[in-house]
Design a protein around this motif. Structure first.
Motif, PDB file in Angstrom:
ATOM      1  N   ASP A 261      -4.194  17.830  27.634  1.00  0.00           N
ATOM      2  CA  ASP A 261      -3.130  16.731  28.404  1.00  0.00           C
ATOM      3  C   ASP A 261      -1.937  17.498  27.893  1.00  0.00           C
ATOM      4  N   LYS A 262      -1.436  17.220  29.542  1.00  0.00           N
ATOM      5  CA  LYS A 262       0.005  17.893  30.300  1.00  0.00           C
ATOM      6  C   LYS A 262       0.632  17.014  29.210  1.00  0.00           C
ATOM      7  N   GLN A 263       0.906  16.502  29.427  1.00  0.00           N
ATOM      8  CA  GLN A 263       2.267  15.311  28.520  1.00  0.00           C
ATOM      9  C   GLN A 263       2.028  15.686  27.492  1.00  0.00           C
ATOM     10  N   ILE A 264       0.856  15.595  26.791  1.00  0.00           N
ATOM     11  CA  ILE A 264       1.268  16.003  25.222  1.00  0.00           C
ATOM     12  C   ILE A 264       2.096  17.849  25.374  1.00  0.00           C
ATOM     13  N   LEU A 265       1.128  18.316  25.690  1.00  0.00           N
ATOM     14  CA  LEU A 265       2.191  19.738  26.240  1.00  0.00           C
ATOM     15  C   LEU A 265       3.423  19.522  26.015  1.00  0.00           C
ATOM     16  N   GLU A 266       3.609  19.192  27.417  1.00  0.00           N
ATOM     17  CA  GLU A 266       5.227  18.977  28.062  1.00  0.00           C
ATOM     18  C   GLU A 266       5.698  18.716  25.792  1.00  0.00           C
ATOM     19  N   GLU A 267       5.818  17.876  26.346  1.00  0.00           N
ATOM     20  CA  GLU A 267       6.394  17.215  25.006  1.00  0.00           C
ATOM     21  C   GLU A 267       6.458  18.147  23.846  1.00  0.00           C
ATOM     22  N   LYS A 268       5.048  18.484  23.124  1.00  0.00           N
ATOM     23  CA  LYS A 268       5.507  20.010  22.539  1.00  0.00           C
ATOM     24  C   LYS A 268       6.340  20.552  21.914  1.00  0.00           C
ATOM     25  N   ILE A 269       5.772  21.152  23.696  1.00  0.00           N
ATOM     26  CA  ILE A 269       6.847  22.462  24.264  1.00  0.00           C
ATOM     27  C   ILE A 269       8.491  22.259  24.274  1.00  0.00           C
ATOM     28  N   ARG A 270       8.774  21.143  24.787  1.00  0.00           N
ATOM     29  CA  ARG A 270       9.869  20.521  25.168  1.00  0.00           C
ATOM     30  C   ARG A 270      10.811  20.076  22.802  1.00  0.00           C
TER      31      ARG A 270
ATOM     32  N   VAL B 138      13.345  26.242  28.808  1.00  0.00           N
ATOM     33  CA  VAL B 138      11.841  25.169  28.798  1.00  0.00           C
ATOM     34  C   VAL B 138      11.696  24.835  29.619  1.00  0.00           C
ATOM     35  N   ASP B 139      11.694  24.735  31.434  1.00  0.00           N
ATOM     36  CA  ASP B 139      11.137  24.479  32.263  1.00  0.00           C
ATOM     37  C   ASP B 139      10.593  25.687  32.145  1.00  0.00           C
ATOM     38  N   CYS B 140      10.130  26.691  32.024  1.00  0.00           N
ATOM     39  CA  CYS B 140       9.547  28.247  32.439  1.00  0.00           C
ATOM     40  C   CYS B 140       8.855  28.107  31.395  1.00  0.00           C
ATOM     41  N   CYS B 141       9.210  27.636  30.233  1.00  0.00           N
ATOM     42  CA  CYS B 141       7.720  27.322  28.730  1.00  0.00           C
ATOM     43  C   CYS B 141       6.763  25.963  29.552  1.00  0.00           C
ATOM     44  N   VAL B 142       7.419  25.669  30.179  1.00  0.00           N
ATOM     45  CA  VAL B 142       6.107  24.217  30.711  1.00  0.00           C
ATOM     46  C   VAL B 142       5.532  24.759  31.598  1.00  0.00           C
ATOM     47  N   PHE B 143       6.211  25.086  32.768  1.00  0.00           N
ATOM     48  CA  PHE B 143       6.040  25.558  33.472  1.00  0.00           C
ATOM     49  C   PHE B 143       4.593  26.224  34.217  1.00  0.00           C
ATOM     50  N   ILE B 144       5.278  27.441  32.902  1.00  0.00           N
ATOM     51  CA  ILE B 144       3.510  28.467  32.938  1.00  0.00           C
ATOM     52  C   ILE B 144       2.355  28.116  31.416  1.00  0.00           C
ATOM     53  N   ALA B 145       3.696  26.947  31.031  1.00  0.00           N
ATOM     54  CA  ALA B 145       2.148  26.542  29.947  1.00  0.00           C
ATOM     55  C   ALA B 145       1.212  25.204  30.893  1.00  0.00           C
ATOM     56  N   ASN B 146       1.706  24.971  31.696  1.00  0.00           N
ATOM     57  CA  ASN B 146       0.606  24.172  32.976  1.00  0.00           C
ATOM     58  C   ASN B 146      -0.578  25.132  33.600  1.00  0.00           C
ATOM     59  N   LYS B 147       0.175  26.213  33.865  1.00  0.00           N
ATOM     60  CA  LYS B 147      -1.023  27.177  34.146  1.00  0.00           C
ATOM     61  C   LYS B 147      -1.975  27.503  33.990  1.00  0.00           C
ATOM     62  N   VAL B 148      -1.009  27.500  32.680  1.00  0.00           N
ATOM     63  CA  VAL B 148      -2.868  28.438  31.526  1.00  0.00           C
ATOM     64  C   VAL B 148      -3.516  27.100  31.882  1.00  0.00           C
ATOM     65  N   ALA B 149      -3.371  25.827  31.311  1.00  0.00           N
ATOM     66  CA  ALA B 149      -3.894  24.193  30.794  1.00  0.00           C
ATOM     67  C   ALA B 149      -4.302  24.451  31.957  1.00  0.00           C
ATOM     68  N   ASP B 150      -3.901  25.033  33.880  1.00  0.00           N
ATOM     69  CA  ASP B 150      -4.705  24.917  34.913  1.00  0.00           C
ATOM     70  C   ASP B 150      -6.066  25.935  34.984  1.00  0.00           C
ATOM     71  N   LEU B 151      -6.108  26.766  34.048  1.00  0.00           N
ATOM     72  CA  LEU B 151      -6.873  28.201  34.202  1.00  0.00           C
ATOM     73  C   LEU B 151      -8.288  27.284  33.291  1.00  0.00           C
ATOM     74  N   LEU B 152      -7.682  27.267  32.146  1.00  0.00           N
ATOM     75  CA  LEU B 152      -8.556  27.074  31.134  1.00  0.00           C
ATOM     76  C   LEU B 152      -9.352  25.652  31.379  1.00  0.00           C
TER      77      LEU B 152
END
Length: 132
Positions: free
Chosen positions: A4-13, A116-130
């Motif tokens: 869940d990318k919304q949860i992912l972003e919230e946790k990272i932020r 923080v935007d760098c973290c969210v950006f690349i975490a979303n890429k990992v989520a997409d790959l998985l």
């Protein structure tokens, strides 16, 4: 694995308010995926990658990238995929930001506003790959 990318972003932020990019990215991804790894162990694994590598900033790889690479290894069981995804993670980040160097992105740690935007950006890429 669908994250869940919304949860992912919230946790990272949330983590990024008091943790480094490497810690925030790793912990955000692993917790969103409900990985079998403790927050204490994730912090121990990732804290040395803060500020480029050990806070050196100069020529060190961005912690968002190193955190994403660690999460990629923890969340994926296929060594050939881990390696291929690692290359894609690295190249995707470099293409987006023009570099993977922490010192360039953060102006030697003096301007952490893009972090923080760098973290969210690349975490979303990992989520997409998985999710493939």
């Amino acid at each position: 694995m669908k994250l869940d990318k919304q949860i992912l972003e919230e946790k990272i932020r949330e983590y990024r308010t008091f943790k480094s990019c490497s810690e925030s990215t790793l912990m955000g991804l692993c917790e969103t995926a409900d990985a079998d790894i403790t927050p204490h162990l994730m912090t121990k694994l990732s804290c040395g990658f803060a500020g480029g590598m050990g806070g050196t900033f100069d020529e060190g790889t961005c912690g968002a990238v190193t955190g994403a690479l660690m999460a990629n290894g923890i969340l994926n069981d296929d060594p050939s995929e881990i390696k291929a995804y690692a290359k894609e993670i690295f190249n995707t980040f470099k293409e987006e930001y023009g570099t993977v160097r922490c010192d360039i992105i953060s102006k030697n740690g003096e301007d952490k506003s893009p972090c923080v935007d760098c973290c969210v950006f690349i975490a979303n890429k990992v989520a997409d790959l998985l999710d493939e």
